[in-house]
Motif scaffolding. Structure first.
Motif, PDB file in Angstrom:
ATOM      1  N   GLY A  30     -31.021  67.780   7.451  1.00 54.82           N
ATOM      2  CA  GLY A  30     -31.808  68.812   7.867  1.00 54.82           C
ATOM      3  C   GLY A  30     -32.496  69.560   6.650  1.00 54.82           C
ATOM      4  N   HIS A  31     -33.107  70.689   6.669  1.00 55.81           N
ATOM      5  CA  HIS A  31     -33.702  71.360   5.395  1.00 55.81           C
ATOM      6  C   HIS A  31     -32.985  72.223   4.668  1.00 55.81           C
ATOM      7  CE1 HIS A  31     -33.385  73.875   8.930  1.00 55.81           C
ATOM      8  NE2 HIS A  31     -33.586  74.965   8.330  1.00 55.81           N
ATOM      9  N   ASP A  32     -31.726  72.544   4.919  1.00 53.79           N
ATOM     10  CA  ASP A  32     -30.709  73.320   4.370  1.00 53.79           C
ATOM     11  C   ASP A  32     -30.490  72.550   2.935  1.00 53.79           C
ATOM     12  OD1 ASP A  32     -27.929  74.379   3.452  1.00 53.79           O
ATOM     13  OD2 ASP A  32     -28.755  75.690   5.066  1.00 53.79           O
ATOM     14  N   PRO A  33     -30.566  73.311   1.858  1.00 46.80           N
ATOM     15  CA  PRO A  33     -30.534  72.625   0.500  1.00 46.80           C
ATOM     16  C   PRO A  33     -28.921  72.220   0.193  1.00 46.80           C
ATOM     17  CG  PRO A  33     -30.682  75.037   0.321  1.00 46.80           C
ATOM     18  CD  PRO A  33     -31.103  74.532   1.703  1.00 46.80           C
ATOM     19  N   ALA A  34     -27.926  72.701   1.181  1.00 47.73           N
ATOM     20  CA  ALA A  34     -26.532  72.581   0.702  1.00 47.73           C
ATOM     21  C   ALA A  34     -26.380  71.095   0.072  1.00 47.73           C
ATOM     22  CB  ALA A  34     -25.763  72.568   1.978  1.00 47.73           C
ATOM     23  N   LYS A  35     -25.470  71.078  -0.958  1.00 53.12           N
ATOM     24  CA  LYS A  35     -25.173  69.855  -1.533  1.00 53.12           C
ATOM     25  C   LYS A  35     -23.742  69.726  -2.028  1.00 53.12           C
ATOM     26  CE  LYS A  35     -29.586  68.384  -3.276  1.00 53.12           C
ATOM     27  NZ  LYS A  35     -30.723  68.972  -4.139  1.00 53.12           N
ATOM     28  N   THR A  36     -23.319  70.666  -2.704  1.00 51.26           N
ATOM     29  CA  THR A  36     -21.765  70.739  -3.091  1.00 51.26           C
ATOM     30  C   THR A  36     -20.894  70.699  -1.656  1.00 51.26           C
ATOM     31  OG1 THR A  36     -21.592  73.068  -3.249  1.00 51.26           O
ATOM     32  CG2 THR A  36     -22.411  71.877  -4.932  1.00 51.26           C
ATOM     33  N   LYS A  37     -19.793  70.580  -1.771  1.00 49.78           N
ATOM     34  CA  LYS A  37     -18.638  70.752  -0.794  1.00 49.78           C
ATOM     35  C   LYS A  37     -18.670  72.038  -0.274  1.00 49.78           C
ATOM     36  CE  LYS A  37     -13.767  70.180   0.224  1.00 49.78           C
ATOM     37  NZ  LYS A  37     -12.269  69.510  -0.161  1.00 49.78           N
ATOM     38  N   ALA A  38     -18.818  72.750  -1.277  1.00 49.34           N
ATOM     39  CA  ALA A  38     -18.370  74.517  -0.865  1.00 49.34           C
ATOM     40  C   ALA A  38     -19.795  74.703   0.098  1.00 49.34           C
ATOM     41  CB  ALA A  38     -18.307  75.124  -2.148  1.00 49.34           C
ATOM     42  N   GLU A  39     -20.828  74.275  -0.337  1.00 48.85           N
ATOM     43  CA  GLU A  39     -22.275  74.721   0.408  1.00 48.85           C
ATOM     44  C   GLU A  39     -22.227  73.914   1.666  1.00 48.85           C
ATOM     45  OE1 GLU A  39     -25.052  75.045  -3.672  1.00 48.85           O
ATOM     46  OE2 GLU A  39     -24.983  73.162  -2.663  1.00 48.85           O
ATOM     47  N   LEU A  40     -21.589  72.829   1.614  1.00 50.21           N
ATOM     48  CA  LEU A  40     -21.715  72.024   2.975  1.00 50.21           C
ATOM     49  C   LEU A  40     -20.621  72.592   3.926  1.00 50.21           C
ATOM     50  CD1 LEU A  40     -22.176  68.480   1.502  1.00 50.21           C
ATOM     51  CD2 LEU A  40     -23.748  69.706   3.029  1.00 50.21           C
ATOM     52  N   ILE A  41     -19.615  73.146   3.568  1.00 52.30           N
ATOM     53  CA  ILE A  41     -18.721  73.588   4.552  1.00 52.30           C
ATOM     54  C   ILE A  41     -18.977  74.700   4.822  1.00 52.30           C
ATOM     55  CG2 ILE A  41     -16.409  74.688   4.424  1.00 52.30           C
ATOM     56  CD1 ILE A  41     -15.357  72.206   3.013  1.00 52.30           C
ATOM     57  N   LYS A  42     -19.809  75.866   4.023  1.00 51.77           N
ATOM     58  CA  LYS A  42     -20.366  77.197   4.638  1.00 51.77           C
ATOM     59  C   LYS A  42     -21.714  76.641   5.518  1.00 51.77           C
ATOM     60  CE  LYS A  42     -22.885  81.227   3.214  1.00 51.77           C
ATOM     61  NZ  LYS A  42     -23.441  81.232   4.425  1.00 51.77           N
ATOM     62  N   TYR A  43     -22.235  75.592   5.281  1.00 53.46           N
ATOM     63  CA  TYR A  43     -23.455  75.247   6.391  1.00 53.46           C
ATOM     64  C   TYR A  43     -22.754  74.990   7.451  1.00 53.46           C
ATOM     65  CZ  TYR A  43     -27.629  72.629   7.659  1.00 53.46           C
ATOM     66  OH  TYR A  43     -28.817  71.970   8.606  1.00 53.46           O
ATOM     67  N   LEU A  44     -21.834  74.159   7.492  1.00 57.52           N
ATOM     68  CA  LEU A  44     -21.065  73.642   8.719  1.00 57.52           C
ATOM     69  C   LEU A  44     -20.400  74.694   9.469  1.00 57.52           C
ATOM     70  CD1 LEU A  44     -20.120  71.010  10.168  1.00 57.52           C
ATOM     71  CD2 LEU A  44     -17.951  71.067   8.794  1.00 57.52           C
ATOM     72  N   LYS A  45     -19.821  75.763   8.836  1.00 58.15           N
ATOM     73  CA  LYS A  45     -19.171  76.996   9.438  1.00 58.15           C
ATOM     74  C   LYS A  45     -20.296  77.757  10.127  1.00 58.15           C
ATOM     75  CE  LYS A  45     -14.902  77.366   6.897  1.00 58.15           C
ATOM     76  NZ  LYS A  45     -14.034  78.206   5.699  1.00 58.15           N
ATOM     77  N   ASP A  46     -21.299  77.859   9.418  1.00 62.41           N
ATOM     78  CA  ASP A  46     -22.521  78.691   9.928  1.00 62.41           C
ATOM     79  C   ASP A  46     -23.071  78.123  11.365  1.00 62.41           C
ATOM     80  OD1 ASP A  46     -22.134  80.554   7.984  1.00 62.41           O
ATOM     81  OD2 ASP A  46     -23.871  79.684   6.762  1.00 62.41           O
ATOM     82  N   SER A  47     -23.071  76.874  11.158  1.00 63.26           N
ATOM     83  CA  SER A  47     -23.887  76.114  12.281  1.00 63.26           C
ATOM     84  C   SER A  47     -22.850  76.040  13.515  1.00 63.26           C
ATOM     85  CB  SER A  47     -24.143  74.678  11.912  1.00 63.26           C
ATOM     86  OG  SER A  47     -22.805  73.917  12.060  1.00 63.26           O
ATOM     87  N   PHE A  48     -21.392  76.266  13.257  1.00 68.70           N
ATOM     88  CA  PHE A  48     -20.418  76.379  14.183  1.00 68.70           C
ATOM     89  C   PHE A  48     -20.562  77.847  14.661  1.00 68.70           C
ATOM     90  CE2 PHE A  48     -17.529  72.635  12.667  1.00 68.70           C
ATOM     91  CZ  PHE A  48     -18.527  71.787  13.053  1.00 68.70           C
ATOM     92  N   ASP A  49     -20.802  78.740  13.927  1.00 67.80           N
ATOM     93  CA  ASP A  49     -20.712  80.167  14.556  1.00 67.80           C
ATOM     94  C   ASP A  49     -21.841  80.350  15.140  1.00 67.80           C
ATOM     95  OD1 ASP A  49     -18.465  80.889  13.149  1.00 67.80           O
ATOM     96  OD2 ASP A  49     -19.335  81.559  11.205  1.00 67.80           O
ATOM     97  N   TYR A  50     -23.033  79.815  14.676  1.00 74.47           N
ATOM     98  CA  TYR A  50     -24.152  79.864  15.678  1.00 74.47           C
ATOM     99  C   TYR A  50     -24.076  79.211  17.155  1.00 74.47           C
ATOM    100  CZ  TYR A  50     -28.768  78.764  17.368  1.00 74.47           C
ATOM    101  OH  TYR A  50     -30.024  78.616  18.175  1.00 74.47           O
TER     102      TYR A  50
END
Length: 199
Positions: free
Chosen positions: A112-132
């Motif tokens: 996808g288009h999200d710029p997440a790359k680091t572990k912390a960024e990817l986990i935040k992206y994952l949590k945000d997607s689960f919340d949504y």
């Protein structure tokens, strides 16, 4: 056998039976609030269980292993651990974008288009997607469960169908990433928690 012995034997059996737990007598009946109260809750319990297990894997893998791809076996062209995490996050957004009638991301196959790359960024992206996904899933009702859903991710489908696909998709990638963890000497957190032993 004398009548006394038969009587004594029957009394002993009666005492033994009364001391042994009986399934029907000792198992409490399910309470009405022990089961889901809606279609949304019927799916969300399993979705949240799958999300929790997947998030546990993502958190358990050290950051320096997020680029890991297994070398033994047939793993040509597969995603790295981090790419799989990103793909699952994007797919959750995509499935539930379609549920809402919105245009999903075009590139979830590549994370996808999200710029997440680091572990912390990817986990935040994952949590945000689960919340949504959980917020959207909460709007699933008996009235709209069979409403048509269009889109390139598991469409055409229904709102109920796309919600079930979202659960399946997480568990599919969970199964793949269990191997990534174990090859790196990490027992998946869910297995650690329950001490699952086959033999």
């Amino acid at each position: 056998m004398s009548l006394f012995r038969v009587s004594a034997l029957l009394i002993m059996c009666g005492i033994a039976l009364s001391a042994t737990p009986q399934n029907s007598a000792t198992t409490p009946a399910a309470k009405p609030d022990d089961i889901p109260k809606s279609i949304a809750e019927s799916v969300s319990g399993t979705l949240q269980f799958a999300e929790g297990n997947f998030l546990g894997l993502a958190e358990a893998m050290p950051e320096d292993k997020y680029s890991y791809i297994p070398k033994v076996g047939k793993f040509d062209g597969v995603r790295s651990f981090g790419e799989q995490v990103k793909h699952v996050a994007c797919a959750q957004l995509a499935f539930f974008n379609e549920f809402e009638g919105k245009k999903p991301p075009d590139d979830c196959e590549k994370g996808g288009h999200d710029p997440a790359k680091t572990k912390a960024e990817l986990i935040k992206y994952l949590k945000d997607s689960f919340d949504y996904s959980n917020r959207v899933l909460a709007t699933l009702t008996a009235t709209n469960a069979l409403d048509r859903v269009e889109g390139r991710y598991a469409g055409p489908n229904t709102k109920l169908g796309i919600s079930v696909i979202a659960v399946w998709h997480i568990t599919d990638h969970y199964g793949q990433l269990v191997e990534y963890l174990r090859v790196n000497g990490i027992v998946p957190p869910f297995t650690q928690k329950y001490g699952v032993k086959v033999r």
